[in-house]
Design a protein around this motif. Structure first.
Motif, PDB file in Angstrom:
ATOM      1  N   ILE A  30      -4.539  -5.400  -1.423  1.00 28.33           N
ATOM      2  CA  ILE A  30      -5.642  -5.605  -2.367  1.00 28.33           C
ATOM      3  C   ILE A  30      -5.837  -4.283  -3.106  1.00 28.33           C
ATOM      4  O   ILE A  30      -5.860  -3.213  -2.482  1.00 28.33           O
ATOM      5  N   VAL A  31      -5.944  -4.354  -4.404  1.00 25.63           N
ATOM      6  CA  VAL A  31      -6.102  -3.139  -5.187  1.00 25.63           C
ATOM      7  C   VAL A  31      -7.312  -3.257  -6.101  1.00 25.63           C
ATOM      8  O   VAL A  31      -7.557  -4.315  -6.693  1.00 25.63           O
ATOM      9  N   LYS A  32      -8.110  -2.194  -6.151  1.00 22.09           N
ATOM     10  CA  LYS A  32      -9.285  -2.166  -7.038  1.00 22.09           C
ATOM     11  C   LYS A  32      -8.959  -1.213  -8.177  1.00 22.09           C
ATOM     12  O   LYS A  32      -8.588  -0.065  -7.951  1.00 22.09           O
ATOM     13  N   MET A  33      -9.117  -1.713  -9.413  1.00 20.02           N
ATOM     14  CA  MET A  33      -8.793  -0.915 -10.587  1.00 20.02           C
ATOM     15  C   MET A  33      -9.985  -0.040 -10.972  1.00 20.02           C
ATOM     16  O   MET A  33     -11.130  -0.406 -10.775  1.00 20.02           O
ATOM     17  N   LYS A  34      -9.645   1.085 -11.561  1.00 11.97           N
ATOM     18  CA  LYS A  34     -10.679   2.015 -12.022  1.00 11.97           C
ATOM     19  C   LYS A  34     -11.114   1.671 -13.437  1.00 11.97           C
ATOM     20  O   LYS A  34     -10.370   1.041 -14.180  1.00 11.97           O
ATOM     21  N   VAL A  53       6.159  -5.144  -7.462  1.00 13.22           N
ATOM     22  CA  VAL A  53       4.927  -5.845  -7.106  1.00 13.22           C
ATOM     23  C   VAL A  53       4.668  -6.999  -8.069  1.00 13.22           C
ATOM     24  O   VAL A  53       5.059  -6.954  -9.227  1.00 13.22           O
ATOM     25  N   SER A  54       4.002  -8.042  -7.564  1.00 13.42           N
ATOM     26  CA  SER A  54       3.638  -9.171  -8.416  1.00 13.42           C
ATOM     27  C   SER A  54       2.156  -9.477  -8.228  1.00 13.42           C
ATOM     28  O   SER A  54       1.582  -9.205  -7.178  1.00 13.42           O
ATOM     29  N   LEU A  55       1.574 -10.034  -9.259  1.00 13.18           N
ATOM     30  CA  LEU A  55       0.158 -10.362  -9.224  1.00 13.18           C
ATOM     31  C   LEU A  55      -0.027 -11.711  -8.529  1.00 13.18           C
ATOM     32  O   LEU A  55       0.462 -12.727  -8.997  1.00 13.18           O
ATOM     33  N   LYS A  66      -5.007  -9.163  -5.892  1.00 15.38           N
ATOM     34  CA  LYS A  66      -4.150  -9.228  -4.703  1.00 15.38           C
ATOM     35  C   LYS A  66      -2.728  -9.107  -5.215  1.00 15.38           C
ATOM     36  O   LYS A  66      -2.313  -9.863  -6.106  1.00 15.38           O
ATOM     37  N   LEU A  67      -1.979  -8.155  -4.671  1.00 11.85           N
ATOM     38  CA  LEU A  67      -0.609  -7.943  -5.115  1.00 11.85           C
ATOM     39  C   LEU A  67       0.359  -8.377  -4.028  1.00 11.85           C
ATOM     40  O   LEU A  67       0.110  -8.180  -2.836  1.00 11.85           O
ATOM     41  N   GLU A  92      -5.804  -1.299  -0.337  1.00  8.49           N
ATOM     42  CA  GLU A  92      -5.927  -1.493   1.110  1.00  8.49           C
ATOM     43  C   GLU A  92      -5.138  -2.717   1.546  1.00  8.49           C
ATOM     44  O   GLU A  92      -4.800  -3.580   0.733  1.00  8.49           O
ATOM     45  N   PRO A  93      -4.853  -2.838   2.847  1.00  4.19           N
ATOM     46  CA  PRO A  93      -4.145  -4.029   3.342  1.00  4.19           C
ATOM     47  C   PRO A  93      -5.009  -5.277   3.180  1.00  4.19           C
ATOM     48  O   PRO A  93      -6.234  -5.187   3.077  1.00  4.19           O
ATOM     49  N   ASN A  94      -4.364  -6.409   3.155  1.00  9.99           N
ATOM     50  CA  ASN A  94      -5.082  -7.680   3.143  1.00  9.99           C
ATOM     51  C   ASN A  94      -5.285  -8.095   4.599  1.00  9.99           C
ATOM     52  O   ASN A  94      -4.440  -8.752   5.209  1.00  9.99           O
ATOM     53  N   TYR A  95      -6.408  -7.686   5.167  1.00  9.05           N
ATOM     54  CA  TYR A  95      -6.657  -7.863   6.596  1.00  9.05           C
ATOM     55  C   TYR A  95      -6.850  -9.335   6.961  1.00  9.05           C
ATOM     56  O   TYR A  95      -7.314 -10.140   6.156  1.00  9.05           O
ATOM     57  N   ILE A  96      -6.519  -9.626   8.205  1.00 14.77           N
ATOM     58  CA  ILE A  96      -6.724 -10.974   8.743  1.00 14.77           C
ATOM     59  C   ILE A  96      -8.021 -10.993   9.545  1.00 14.77           C
ATOM     60  O   ILE A  96      -8.311 -10.052  10.287  1.00 14.77           O
ATOM     61  N   VAL A  97      -8.804 -12.017   9.342  1.00 11.44           N
ATOM     62  CA  VAL A  97     -10.062 -12.160  10.082  1.00 11.44           C
ATOM     63  C   VAL A  97     -10.021 -13.480  10.852  1.00 11.44           C
ATOM     64  O   VAL A  97      -9.206 -14.356  10.552  1.00 11.44           O
ATOM     65  N   LYS A  98     -10.914 -13.592  11.834  1.00 14.16           N
ATOM     66  CA  LYS A  98     -10.871 -14.781  12.699  1.00 14.16           C
ATOM     67  C   LYS A  98     -12.255 -15.380  12.901  1.00 14.16           C
ATOM     68  O   LYS A  98     -13.265 -14.677  12.841  1.00 14.16           O
TER      69      LYS A  98
END
Ligand code: CA
Length: 635
Positions: A30-34, A53-55, A66-67, A92-98
């Motif tokens: 996941i990337v946040k643009m400035k 990378v791809s969108l 999300k890339l 940051e990584p695309n974290y997994i949640v449960k």
């Protein structure tokens, strides 16, 4: 009796499910643009990265993407490279949640003579009272849900319905509990006939232009379809509890629900999902009118992106409810998200049993978990392979406690529509019952009381809204030594002083102090309510000096009365809303002091500024009570 045994079993068994791993999706970031030009920054970034990378998804409201990464690229390496890009704020990584329920081993249940069976409606009606007491009225834990059902029937000419987004494994929208009660949200822009006379629900067109085609009853972010059907049971159970706070979902005749469920599926049948899909679901909820979001899931990885998405929800006045987690951990010292993001409108919820015991599996936190709600052996709706209208079963976890609170929040929002989401949070905390088992384990030290919350909301019907500014600063708990000082007392910001980006501008401080000197302290919180209405907070005569610290400056004033809800003063100079103040209140003889935190609020009805206490510890109230008793004696 059988049920009691089941509870005990849960308590012993659950310690074995404390797996607490960190995980993320390989090949995604996941990337946040400035900056302001999202498009330009994105083009530059993608141009530079080339085919590596791809969108995969974009969240323009949040300036995020999300890339997808080409084969051979690691998440760590990509994040490092992206972080050095001048167009990138963070990656940051695309974290997994449960999901936050507890799985009970069926063999353990069987050996105890219990089972995980599902109940049909007929069986429920036959068992009626007994089953209900297991479900919502909670034996000895007096959450007053039945009183609330009665109270609600005589309340609110308000015909609006509060929309609660259930961000989960989906919702079995054909379940009897939702069909008869008309409890499933409908996107009005995607129903009816289009200009060609076709049913909008399935015309393949994004009729309302919200970016989702035929999203007439929510969305499935897990598989990107318009069908948020539950294949994991969890979301349907959660949704049933939310609706069940407002009406008896086990009754033979079901009234229309005051709460509408917006089904947003992001977890698979196994109860796990990704942060990026959670963000997409939160965005959808905010953009499409949800006033409450229930998040009965979590993970241990801090995600700035998820934090930013929740801040967007807060900025749109959405109440956020999160499960505190089921690891029997202290959240003051451990990472548990989203529960631990100190977003001012978020409630982190622990679980108690129907005997008001603290659930042994439940996470806790004197400074991070706001309150407790029933979460052990809750009976609610689930899909069934055999019945299209679903069945009913018991589940346990803070996953079940959170929707109790989400349901209350929905009813409070409806009864007191002027209150901000932040005020709704505080009202729910303050109107719960003190229960000894949650002492020292939650900020409020209370377990929910549905009826009390509704009555309190009713008394707030004309209160003006207020919400502090909030900056979604990284509050992850490393280093651990700093953790307990952060996010304490449910206050705002992460530093405990003036909230960044809000509060009183530094140049105004001298003027503020001067204007406050002739402080006429009297009190307010209840004053604007009609005289006949119930007073939520006790009022005490004080006749004491008080000190208010604003940043480094200190103000001494004289206070005549005080209530737990707040106090007020007159000030000619305009204050920016959001100033956090620490107040030191002295006993009338000056021998004792207590400190409370509050923030400056504008009371529209009285045209006065006041200080509203964020959370008042019992000790403070006890002290004041004690002092005023002494006054009465000496007077
Ligand atoms: Ca649409």
């Amino acid at each position: 009796m059988r049920y009691q045994r089941l509870t005990l079993l849960l308590w012993t068994f659950l310690l074995s499910v404390m797996a607490h791993g960190q995980d993320y999706v390989p090949g995604e970031v996941i990337v946040k643009m400035k900056g302001k030009s999202f498009q330009t920054a994105t083009q530059k970034l993608l141009g530079k990265a080339g085919p590596s990378v791809s969108l995969k998804a974009s969240f323009p409201q949040l300036g995020m993407h999300k890339l997808g990464l080409a084969k051979g690229l690691t998440v760590e390496q990509t994040i490092q490279e992206l972080s050095q890009d001048p167009n990138v704020e963070y990656a940051e990584p695309n974290y997994i949640v449960k999901k936050a329920t507890i799985e009970i081993d069926p063999s353990i249940l069987e050996s105890a003579g219990a089972d995980q069976r599902e109940f049909s409606r007929e069986e429920l009606l036959e068992a009626s009272g007994a089953v209900e007491s297991l479900g919502f009225s909670q034996n000895l834990a007096e959450v007053d849900v039945e009183q609330a059902w009665t109270e609600l029937t005589s309340l609110s000419s308000n015909s609006s319905k509060t929309v609660v987004a259930v961000i989960d494994t989906g919702v079995h929208y054909n379940h009897a509990a939702f069909v008869a009660t008309q409890a499933i949200w409908s996107n009005v822009g995607e129903v009816g006939l289009d200009s060609l006379g076709r049913d909008k629900r399935n015309n393949g067109i994004d009729d309302d232009g919200n970016g989702f085609i035929d999203d007439y009853r929510g969305w499935n972010f897990y598989s990107d379809t318009n069908n948020p059907m539950d294949d994991g049971r969890h979301g349907t159970h959660v949704a049933g509890i939310i609706v069940g706070v407002g009406l008896d979902i086990f009754a033979s005749t079901l009234p229309t629900s005051r709460i509408q469920i917006m089904p947003l599926k992001f977890m698979g049948s196994d109860g796990s999902g990704t942060t990026s899909d959670a963000i997409a679901a939160i965005n959808y909820a905010v953009a499409n009118g949800a006033q409450v979001i229930n998040n009965s899931w979590g993970g241990s990885s801090y995600s700035q992106a998820l934090h930013d998405a929740l801040k967007l929800a807060y900025d749109n006045d959405v109440v956020l409810v999160a499960a505190a987690g089921n690891y029997a951990m202290n959240n003051d010292q451990n990472d548990m998200y989203p529960a631990n993001y100190p977003v001012p409108s978020q409630l982190s919820v622990a679980a108690t049993s129907d005997y008001d015991n603290f659930a042994s599996f439940s996470n806790f936190g004197r400074f991070s978990v706001h309150l407790a709600a029933p979460g052990v052996g809750i009976l609610s709706s689930v899909p069934s392979l055999y019945s299209p209208s679903g069945t009913w079963t018991f589940m346990s976890g803070t996953s079940m406690a959170a929707p109790f609170v989400a349901g209350i929040a929905a009813l409070v929002v409806r009864e007191a529509p002027n209150l901000s989401a932040y005020q709704v949070k505080n009202l729910i905390m303050n109107s719960g019952d003190h229960v000894s088992s949650v002492m020292g384990k939650t900020i409020s030290e209370r377990r929910v009381n549905v009826n009390n919350s509704i009555i309190a909301a009713k008394a707030e019907v004309s209160t003006a809204g207020y919400a502090p500014n909030y900056l979604a600063a990284n509050n992850s708990r490393t280093p651990a030594s700093e953790s307990s000082a952060k996010g304490g007392c449910g206050t705002i910001g992460s530093g405990g002083a003036l909230p960044p980006g809000g509060g009183v501008p530094p140049g105004m401080l001298p003027a503020l102090i001067l204007s406050l000197l002739p402080v006429l302290v009297y009190f307010l919180i209840r004053a604007r309510a009609k005289k006949s209405s119930r007073r939520q907070f006790e009022r005490f005569v004080m006749k004491s000096d008080m000190r208010i610290k604003i940043g480094e400056r200190e103000l001494v004033g004289h206070m005549q009365t005080i209530s737990v809800g707040g106090l007020s003063f007159e000030a000619d100079t305009l204050l920016e809303k959001g100033g956090v103040v620490t107040m030191q209140i002295s006993s009338p003889d000056g021998s004792e002091q207590v400190q409370v935190q509050g923030h400056i609020v504008w009371n529209e009805a009285n045209h006065k500024y006041g200080v509203q206490f964020d959370n008042v510890r019992d000790g403070v109230v006890e002290s004041i009570r004690h002092w005023t008793k002494r006054l009465a004696k000496s007077g």
